[in-house]
Scaffold this active site. Structure first.
Site, mmCIF file in Angstrom:
data_model
loop_
_atom_site.group_PDB
_atom_site.id
_atom_site.type_symbol
_atom_site.label_atom_id
_atom_site.label_comp_id
_atom_site.label_asym_id
_atom_site.label_seq_id
_atom_site.Cartn_x
_atom_site.Cartn_y
_atom_site.Cartn_z
ATOM 1 C CE LYS A 1 -7.364 -3.542 -17.074
ATOM 2 N NZ LYS A 1 -6.406 -4.531 -16.512
ATOM 3 N NE ARG B 1 -3.248 -8.004 -25.888
ATOM 4 C CZ ARG B 1 -3.541 -8.404 -24.644
ATOM 5 N NH1 ARG B 1 -4.762 -8.234 -24.155
ATOM 6 N NH2 ARG B 1 -2.638 -8.953 -23.884
ATOM 7 C CB THR C 1 -0.213 -9.044 -19.054
ATOM 8 O OG1 THR C 1 -0.916 -9.630 -20.150
ATOM 9 C CG2 THR C 1 -1.087 -9.045 -17.825
ATOM 10 C CG ASN D 1 -2.650 -4.132 -16.792
ATOM 11 O OD1 ASN D 1 -3.778 -3.712 -16.573
ATOM 12 N ND2 ASN D 1 -2.408 -5.400 -17.081
ATOM 13 C CG HIS E 1 -9.702 -5.069 -21.508
ATOM 14 N ND1 HIS E 1 -9.318 -6.373 -21.247
ATOM 15 C CD2 HIS E 1 -10.560 -5.132 -22.561
ATOM 16 C CE1 HIS E 1 -9.937 -7.178 -22.096
ATOM 17 N NE2 HIS E 1 -10.684 -6.452 -22.913
ATOM 18 C CD GLU F 1 -12.974 -8.670 -24.017
ATOM 19 O OE1 GLU F 1 -12.215 -9.402 -23.372
ATOM 20 O OE2 GLU F 1 -12.552 -7.725 -24.713
#
Ligand code: GDP
Ligand code: MG
Length: 189
Positions: free
Chosen positions: A11, A116, A122, A153, A156, A167
């Site tokens: 991000k 992940r 998160t 954070n 993504h 996505e």
């Protein structure tokens, strides 16, 4: 074993903090294959479609944030899960459009789950050391909600194989996804 793809986005806060190389390094270090990569400044359509509000997601974010606040002995001042989640979605869209981001697709067995694991949970406050969110940020639900902004954070990572498929189609054209061999491919052909 069938292979999977996952979408990873550095991000804009990660780009601004010069963490693009660090993110790529962590994925490359464990041998995952990059099959697409580009810098994009998301528009309203992409940012809007990236963050969709499902009822399940809305209930999930509400209860995650409520449990996190209450476990710290703090009052959670929201009572309607739908409006809490809609509000986060609006803030997320702003977050995703605030500057250019780097979008990447990785491919390999279990790559959604592994992505992940590398990225961490998160809320950076809870993400363990060794994860990207745990090593490079300290934000929390309480502070982010109090300041009426998304949790910062840095990154993504698709949450499920279905989410990744949707996505990737949103961020990349089919011809932007490459197919090639790496030495580690022989272990999972
Ligand atoms: P992720 O998959 O770990 O990124 O988390 P989600 O898909 O549940 O949420 C998307 C993004 O919304 C997160 O990365 C955060 O930036 C933000 N977010 C999620 N839950 C909350 C919350 O309760 N409060 C605030 N302020 N932001 C949140
Ligand atoms: Mg998610």
């Amino acid at each position: 074993m069938s292979t999977e793809k996952t979408l990873i986005i550095v991000k804009h806060d990660g780009v601004s903090r010069s963490l693009i190389g660090e993110v790529v390094r962590r994925f490359e270090n464990i041998g995952l294959k990059i099959v697409a990569m580009k810098m994009v400044w998301a528009d309203e359509r992409v940012a809007g479609e990236h963050y969709l509000v499902s009822d399940e997601w809305a209930k999930g974010v509400f209860s995650k944030a409520k449990v996190a606040a209450e476990s710290k002995g703090l009052e959670f001042p929201y009572d309607d899960y739908k409006s809490y989640a809609d509000n986060i979605q609006l803030m997320n869209r702003e977050y995703l459009m605030e500057g250019p981001v780097v979008a990447m697709v990785f491919e390999g067995p279990h790559v959604v789950e592994i992505g992940r694991k590398i990225v961490g949970s998160t809320e950076p406050r809870q993400a363990p050391p060794g994860t990207i969110r745990g090593d490079y940020m300290f934000d929390s639900y309480v502070v982010a909600d109090g300041n009426k902004r998304s949790i910062r954070n840095l990154i993504h990572a698709s949450g499920t194989v279905d989410e990744a498929t949707r996505e990737i189609a949103l961020w990349f054209k089919p011809e932007e996804l490459h197919s090639y061999q790496k030495s580690l491919d022989s272990y999972h052909s």
